[in-house]
Design a protein around this motif. Structure first.
Motif, PDB file in Angstrom:
ATOM      1  N   TYR A   1       0.842  -1.109   0.093  1.00 45.95           N
ATOM      2  CA  TYR A   1       0.504   0.213   0.023  1.00 45.95           C
ATOM      3  C   TYR A   1       1.194   1.413  -0.214  1.00 45.95           C
ATOM      4  N   ASN A   2       2.204   1.073   0.252  1.00 46.26           N
ATOM      5  CA  ASN A   2       3.180   2.309  -0.031  1.00 46.26           C
ATOM      6  C   ASN A   2       3.006   3.598   0.891  1.00 46.26           C
ATOM      7  N   PRO A   3       1.970   3.626   1.864  1.00 43.72           N
ATOM      8  CA  PRO A   3       1.243   4.710   2.988  1.00 43.72           C
ATOM      9  C   PRO A   3       2.385   5.367   3.238  1.00 43.72           C
ATOM     10  N   ALA A   4       2.215   6.327   2.896  1.00 45.76           N
ATOM     11  CA  ALA A   4       2.405   7.161   3.507  1.00 45.76           C
ATOM     12  C   ALA A   4       3.101   8.184   4.737  1.00 45.76           C
ATOM     13  N   LEU A   5       2.785   7.207   5.368  1.00 49.62           N
ATOM     14  CA  LEU A   5       2.442   7.498   6.502  1.00 49.62           C
ATOM     15  C   LEU A   5       2.239   6.930   8.021  1.00 49.62           C
ATOM     16  N   LEU A   6       2.607   5.940   9.230  1.00 45.95           N
ATOM     17  CA  LEU A   6       2.587   4.388  10.117  1.00 45.95           C
ATOM     18  C   LEU A   6       2.143   5.608  11.059  1.00 45.95           C
ATOM     19  N   TRP A   7       0.976   5.170  11.496  1.00 47.42           N
ATOM     20  CA  TRP A   7       0.156   5.380  12.946  1.00 47.42           C
ATOM     21  C   TRP A   7       0.804   5.215  13.910  1.00 47.42           C
ATOM     22  N   PHE A   8       1.263   4.547  15.125  1.00 46.95           N
ATOM     23  CA  PHE A   8       1.442   3.264  15.610  1.00 46.95           C
ATOM     24  C   PHE A   8       0.819   4.091  17.193  1.00 46.95           C
ATOM     25  N   ASP A   9       0.242   2.514  17.973  1.00 46.09           N
ATOM     26  CA  ASP A   9      -0.139   2.538  18.850  1.00 46.09           C
ATOM     27  C   ASP A   9      -0.414   1.633  19.774  1.00 46.09           C
ATOM     28  N   GLY A  10      -0.619   1.550  20.629  1.00 41.91           N
ATOM     29  CA  GLY A  10      -0.275  -0.279  21.707  1.00 41.91           C
ATOM     30  C   GLY A  10       0.993  -0.251  22.275  1.00 41.91           C
TER      31      GLY A  10
END
Length: 606
Positions: A213-222
């Motif tokens: 998906y080549n995301p522009a941003l990775l939003w981590f949590d947990g």
């Protein structure tokens, strides 16, 4: 996202940010500045310019309709998988509709949950350890429930077609994974070997997501367990793990943006996240505030009557941007059933539609006052609303319309070219600049009930003072702020007959939000309040040092006719000549009063 009882770290963070930080209507609230004005990296530029994005929480928990934390409320893995996930049928998830709603609302990026804490993958993952409890099925949309559509791919395509950046959320903890069991809303590892294997498999899933998906941003949590020097089975994700994850991601995919929650509260990642209220003061880095519409992240049918108003979100978004933050507003597509009892999950709820359409209506006129803007150039927030800026424009967001026909906007040094209402840009408004205010003649009725915006077109980037070298002369004595012709550390600053020499020249640096640092040209040392909050304490010069940063920051506000008041960030007291004309008398700090002892004429000399 924590909507159930908060984790230990989340509780601490929520407590630290509580008390007025989310109450954006406070009049004339002092908004302290950062130690230095931060720069924006080329990687982050699109994100910083965007200012506004959409968050989407959607997973098998949506089918149950009790929120994304429901798994932690007494469910076993087996029961959750067979009684909740197996019934999930997201046939009504409409990526085109969602992308259109986001685009019309002015949202420049979308973050959707690829895997939340429940561990269910919203893509066709082939990493073998992510299975159901029987170990015979991979626990994801394609393999576990046989859903053939690629929802993430559909949304990615819809975003690309509309110029929206596609981004993904990923939970580090995983309640379903065989390596972990739920423990007080985090998870406990079964063994240290299982921990090592899980981290490797997590990276394998992230590789799948990046490649597919080549995301522009990775939003981590947990990520919020404790941070021991050596990981334990309960506190198994440490700062070192977060740094290793970040380094691996940015080494492998250099352009991906990563939020701080690879391990929160340690200054990691590319930007900070505020979830429980706006930060109590500006950050020393870029930041983002994430918000729900109705106190629910994932769909929760019990909270469908709790949606706030469109006005609330417009004003909260503007407040966030005026404080130089990004605003990430969540929707939680629903879970439901058809008349024949078959599952029908994925509709955008009516409450979300109402708010998004309301935002779209406002953004159609006022988007220029949000996109590409940065924080207010002033150290106080006006009682009538908020202020944003970009090169050539100062935007006054008026929440409370003046009843006397005059809107007073704090003055800037820039040349004003014209002033107008954004809803009627062809008609210029009359104005005058007196008493440190831009006095704008406005209609009797507010153009917009949610937020009317007055644009002041100027030359250059709006600021109280331009950067450069200045002399500061006290109105009471006619004498100049002087470093006493010494380079001595901690030496008193004095007033002296104006001669415009290097002892009276101060290099002014804009730190943002109306705060400035003054450094003596003669000594290279900064104007400092000497670490005192006392009235009449002497102002000195000291080496620029981060441990004294608040002592060396001065809120500068125009008083009109070239006069300015300088208020120290650490003490809240104003630069004062001690009410004397005596040559060489020490300059002090004193309670603010705007009298002649605290009025300093600033003249640019370089």
């Amino acid at each position: 996202m924590p909507s159930a009882p908060l984790s230990r770290r989340s509780l601490i963070k929520a407590a630290a940010l509580a008390g007025g930080t989310a109450a954006f209507g406070l009049p004339q609230a002092l908004w302290p500045a950062t130690a230095e004005a931060y720069s924006v990296s080329s990687k982050l530029d699109w994100w910083y310019q965007a200012r506004f994005g959409m968050f989407i929480h959607f997973g098998s928990y949506s089918h149950l309709g009790k929120g994304e934390w429901a798994f932690s409320e007494g469910w076993t893995k087996s029961a959750w998988q067979t009684q909740v996930t197996q019934g999930f049928n997201p046939v009504s998830f409409n990526a085109t509709q969602i992308a259109d709603l986001a685009k019309n609302a002015g949202m420049k990026y979308i973050v959707i949950t690829a895997k939340h804490h429940e561990g269910f993958g919203m893509w066709d993952s082939n990493v073998p350890s992510f299975t159901d409890v029987t170990g015979t099925k991979l626990y994801n949309l394609h393999d576990y429930i046989g859903f053939q559509r690629d929802l993430l791919g559909e949304l990615k395509a819809a975003c690309d077609a509309r110029g929206i950046k596609f981004c993904l959320y990923y939970s580090i903890l995983d309640w379903n994974h065989p390596s972990q069991t739920i423990d007080s809303h985090f998870s406990t590892m079964s063994s240290m070997t299982a921990r090592t294997n899980y981290i490797n498999d997590m990276k394998a899933q992230l590789t799948e997501l990046m490649n597919a998906y080549n995301p522009a941003l990775l939003w981590f949590d947990g990520d919020w367990c404790g941070n021991p020097s050596t990981p334990t089975l309960t506190d198994w994700w440490t700062q070192a793990d977060g740094q290793s994850l970040y380094d691996w991601l940015t080494r492998t995919w250099p352009n991906v943006i990563v939020n701080e929650r690879v391990k929160r509260d340690h200054g990691m990642g590319d930007y900070a996240v505020a979830e429980f209220g706006f930060p109590s003061e500006p950050m020393d880095r870029q930041w983002e505030y994430c918000a729900t519409m109705n106190n629910a992240w994932g769909y929760n049918k019990d909270k469908e009557t709790l949606y706030k108003s469109t006005q609330y979100f417009i004003q909260e978004m503007v407040t966030c941007v005026s404080r130089d933050g990004n605003y990430l507003l969540n929707i939680g597509p629903d879970g439901g059933f058809n008349a024949d009892g078959t599952a029908d999950d994925g509709h955008v709820t009516q409450g979300s539609l109402n708010i998004l359409n309301g935002l779209a209506s406002w953004m159609a006129t006022y988007s220029d006052s949000v996109h590409g803007t940065s924080g207010s150039p002033f150290a106080t927030e006006p009682s009538w609303g908020r202020i944003t800026k970009k090169s050539g424009k100062l935007f006054a967001h008026v929440f409370t319309w003046p009843t006397n026909g005059t809107l007073q906007i704090p003055a800037v040094y820039n040349t004003i070219n014209r002033v107008y209402l954004m809803n009627n840009p062809s008609v210029s408004l009359n104005y005058s600049v007196t008493g440190g205010q831009i006095n704008v003649q406005v209609p009797a009725t507010a153009p917009n009930a949610n937020d009317s915006v007055v644009c002041v077109e100027v030359t250059g980037m709006p600021a109280v003072l331009a950067g450069g070298v200045y002399t500061f002369v006290c109105a009471q004595s006619g004498k100049a702020l002087d470093n006493a012709n010494t380079t001595a550390e901690g030496n008193q600053c004095v007033q002296w007959t104006l001669n415009s020499g290097p002892t009276q020249q101060w290099r002014v640096t804009d730190l943002g939000h109306g705060y400035y640092k003054l450094v003596s040209v003669q000594s290279g040392k900064a104007l400092d309040n000497n670490n005192s909050t006392s009235d009449a304490s002497t102002v000195v010069q000291r080496t620029d040092n981060s441990s004294w940063q608040r002592q060396q920051q001065w809120a500068i506000a125009s008083l009109g006719n070239g006069g300015y008041q300088l208020v120290n960030r650490a003490s809240g007291k104003a630069l004062d000549n001690a009410n004397t004309a005596q040559e060489g008398n020490p300059v002090i700090q004193y309670t603010k009063n705007t009298g002649p002892t605290q009025r300093w004429t600033a003249t640019k000399v370089g």
